[in-house]
Design a protein around this motif. Structure first.
Motif, PDB file in Angstrom:
ATOM      1  N   PRO A   1     -21.958  86.277  41.530  1.00  0.00           N
ATOM      2  CA  PRO A   1     -21.762  87.507  40.745  1.00  0.00           C
ATOM      3  C   PRO A   1     -20.301  87.718  40.341  1.00  0.00           C
ATOM      4  CG  PRO A   1     -23.146  87.924  42.673  1.00  0.00           C
ATOM      5  CD  PRO A   1     -22.616  86.532  42.828  1.00  0.00           C
ATOM      6  N   GLY A   2     -20.103  88.088  39.108  1.00  0.00           N
ATOM      7  CA  GLY A   2     -18.757  88.367  38.617  1.00  0.00           C
ATOM      8  C   GLY A   2     -18.024  87.170  38.060  1.00  0.00           C
ATOM      9  N   VAL A   3     -18.600  85.969  38.143  1.00  0.00           N
ATOM     10  CA  VAL A   3     -17.959  84.758  37.632  1.00  0.00           C
ATOM     11  C   VAL A   3     -18.373  84.536  36.179  1.00  0.00           C
ATOM     12  CG1 VAL A   3     -17.825  82.249  37.841  1.00  0.00           C
ATOM     13  CG2 VAL A   3     -17.763  83.682  39.895  1.00  0.00           C
ATOM     14  N   LEU A   4     -17.386  84.346  35.307  1.00  0.00           N
ATOM     15  CA  LEU A   4     -17.652  84.163  33.883  1.00  0.00           C
ATOM     16  C   LEU A   4     -17.540  82.716  33.435  1.00  0.00           C
ATOM     17  CD1 LEU A   4     -15.687  87.227  32.423  1.00  0.00           C
ATOM     18  CD2 LEU A   4     -18.100  87.092  33.075  1.00  0.00           C
ATOM     19  N   GLY A   5     -16.737  81.932  34.137  1.00  0.00           N
ATOM     20  CA  GLY A   5     -16.543  80.545  33.727  1.00  0.00           C
ATOM     21  C   GLY A   5     -16.024  79.701  34.862  1.00  0.00           C
ATOM     22  N   VAL A   6     -16.342  78.394  34.833  1.00  0.00           N
ATOM     23  CA  VAL A   6     -15.933  77.452  35.880  1.00  0.00           C
ATOM     24  C   VAL A   6     -15.532  76.146  35.212  1.00  0.00           C
ATOM     25  CG1 VAL A   6     -16.611  76.241  37.975  1.00  0.00           C
ATOM     26  CG2 VAL A   6     -17.557  78.498  37.505  1.00  0.00           C
ATOM     27  N   ALA A   7     -14.436  75.529  35.696  1.00  0.00           N
ATOM     28  CA  ALA A   7     -13.990  74.263  35.120  1.00  0.00           C
ATOM     29  C   ALA A   7     -13.215  73.458  36.162  1.00  0.00           C
ATOM     30  CB  ALA A   7     -13.114  74.500  33.893  1.00  0.00           C
ATOM     31  N   PRO A   8     -13.650  72.227  36.489  1.00  0.00           N
ATOM     32  CA  PRO A   8     -12.869  71.353  37.382  1.00  0.00           C
ATOM     33  C   PRO A   8     -11.576  70.910  36.696  1.00  0.00           C
ATOM     34  CG  PRO A   8     -15.162  70.634  37.201  1.00  0.00           C
ATOM     35  CD  PRO A   8     -14.935  71.632  36.104  1.00  0.00           C
TER      36      PRO A   8
ATOM     37  N   VAL B   1     -12.774  88.373  45.054  1.00  0.00           N
ATOM     38  CA  VAL B   1     -13.755  87.382  44.602  1.00  0.00           C
ATOM     39  C   VAL B   1     -13.490  86.033  45.268  1.00  0.00           C
ATOM     40  CG1 VAL B   1     -14.646  86.124  42.608  1.00  0.00           C
ATOM     41  CG2 VAL B   1     -14.132  88.551  42.409  1.00  0.00           C
ATOM     42  N   ALA B   2     -12.219  85.679  45.421  1.00  0.00           N
ATOM     43  CA  ALA B   2     -11.873  84.415  46.063  1.00  0.00           C
ATOM     44  C   ALA B   2     -12.405  84.361  47.489  1.00  0.00           C
ATOM     45  CB  ALA B   2     -10.354  84.226  46.054  1.00  0.00           C
TER      46      ALA B   2
END
Length: 412
Positions: free
Chosen positions: A88-95, A241-242
């Protein structure tokens, strides 16, 4: 309190015998107004700069970064990224990969951080993709001549004398071979395919971006990445969030960092600078407060007979004290209200008409950023009224000590 306030208002409205007192009153009001206007405007500009820097840093850096505990990095990044994306609350992820190297071009040498990214996924996390010229869909892991592509920070490219299309040589000690002369660094040519301009000198002068595949190959990372970048809905809630991400993932050897922690020293310095500027500019209001002291002393001298009559009619020392405190507060309140109105108008003009221009190569922006905050308005108004009230204390106290008989006798 009604009677003292009524008398104080009449003293302020009535035409005094001495024009000098009227002049002093006007100077006091103008001084307070000037101080309040300066305070509000400067604080709004400093808020604007702080907001601009935060936006640019939070745009170039991910809000949250998941890292491995060692230099080996993070393995199974795609699986972890998929789980993070569902949080929840995460909009984007990138390695990403993150390794230091040296760059060579036409006899020039510069150190840089080489960050391997997938531009398509990176656009959902940072603004890096939007700040590359010319626009790229991806950074080629291998060009037509077999050379991998690299995007250099604009300042870094300027120091190297490199332009789009040029070849630069990167050197790294990762996987370096030992020889009789020591370690021999690994060397590889990269083709400059774009320039990156964030507006922040630290990034533009020290960063280069390449594809994750090219970075893993050159720095011998295998299938590991340095970490996973995460964009969250509330960037100021990144620390919370972290922590929740680490607890939810439960992956051993994984740690988290966030953009607020990474830039804590900068933000602390900016808050300290704002506090110091508030104190310095408040001295303008303090000078105006001294004018209020002199004004009230002159009023006390002029109204000695009135004070004596009031006391002979039964007015207490407290009542006389309140009369002159109210007059000081009225002068301060008039100046504060005028200053707040002028400050608000000036801020509105600066926001609507950017006639104050800045050199873009120095301040990374070309117009003066302005962001007023209700808290600053409240703090300035409260501070100004407090100083004006404190300035009125001594002359009001001296007026309350006047002997009624002596005051009436000496009516001049």
């Amino acid at each position: 309190m009604r009677l003292p306030l009524w008398i104080a208002a009449r003293y302020l409205r009535t035409r005094r015998q001495s024009g000098f007192i009227t002049l002093l009153t006007g100077i006091s009001v103008a001084g307070v107004a000037l101080g309040v206007t300066a305070l509000l405007t400067v604080l709004a500009v400093m808020n604007g700069f702080e907001s601009e820097i935060q936006t640019r840093i939070a745009g170039t850096d991910a809000h949250v970064v998941l890292l491995g505990e060692t230099a080996a990095g993070v393995r199974g990044a795609d699986g972890i990224a998929a789980r993070v994306a569902r949080h929840p609350g995460v909009l984007g992820v990138a390695p990403f990969t993150y390794v230091k190297a040296m760059a060579f071009h036409d006899g020039m040498t510069e150190g840089l951080v080489v960050k391997g990214v997938d531009l398509a996924r990176e656009r959902g996390v940072t603004t890096v993709g939007r700040n590359i010229t010319p626009a790229l869909d991806s950074i080629p892991a291998r060009g037509t001549d077999g050379t991998p592509g690299i995007v250099l920070g604009s300042e870094l490219a300027g120091r190297l004398g490199a332009r789009v299309g040029d070849r630069v040589i990167l050197a790294s000690l990762a996987g370096a071979e030992r020889s009789a002369l020591g370690f021999t660094p690994r060397l590889r040519a990269f083709r400059v395919v774009g320039l990156f301009t964030s507006g922040l000198y630290t990034y533009d002068s020290s960063f280069g971006f390449t594809s994750i595949a090219a970075s893993q190959d050159f720095f011998q990372l295998g299938d590991a990445v340095t970490g996973i970048s995460v964009r969250v809905a509330d960037m100021f809630g990144a620390p919370a969030v972290a922590e929740s991400l680490l607890a939810a993932l439960g992956v051993p050897g994984l740690r988290a960092n966030n953009w607020i922690e990474l830039n804590r020293n900068l933000f602390t310095w900016m808050k300290l600078e704002k506090a110091v500027m508030f104190v310095i500019l408040a001295l303008i209001v303090l000078v105006a407060a001294f004018n209020i002291v002199s004004t009230l002393f002159m009023v006390v001298l002029e109204k000695r007979r009135d004070i004596g009559v009031l006391k002979s009619l039964g007015a207490s020392r407290g009542t006389v004290l309140q009369v002159f405190l109210c007059e000081g507060l009225l002068i301060g309140g008039l100046g504060t209200g005028l200053g707040a109105a002028l400050g608000g108008a000036l801020i509105a003009v600066l926001r609507r008409y950017p006639f104050v221009t800045l050199p873009g190569d120095v301040y990374f922006i070309e117009r003066l950023p302005v962001r007023p905050e209700a808290g600053d308005f409240a703090a300035v108004v409260l501070a100004a009224l407090t100083l004006c009230l404190a300035a009125a204390l001594y002359p009001a106290w001296r007026a309350s000590l006047l002997d009624p008989v002596d005051a009436i006798r000496r009516q001049g």
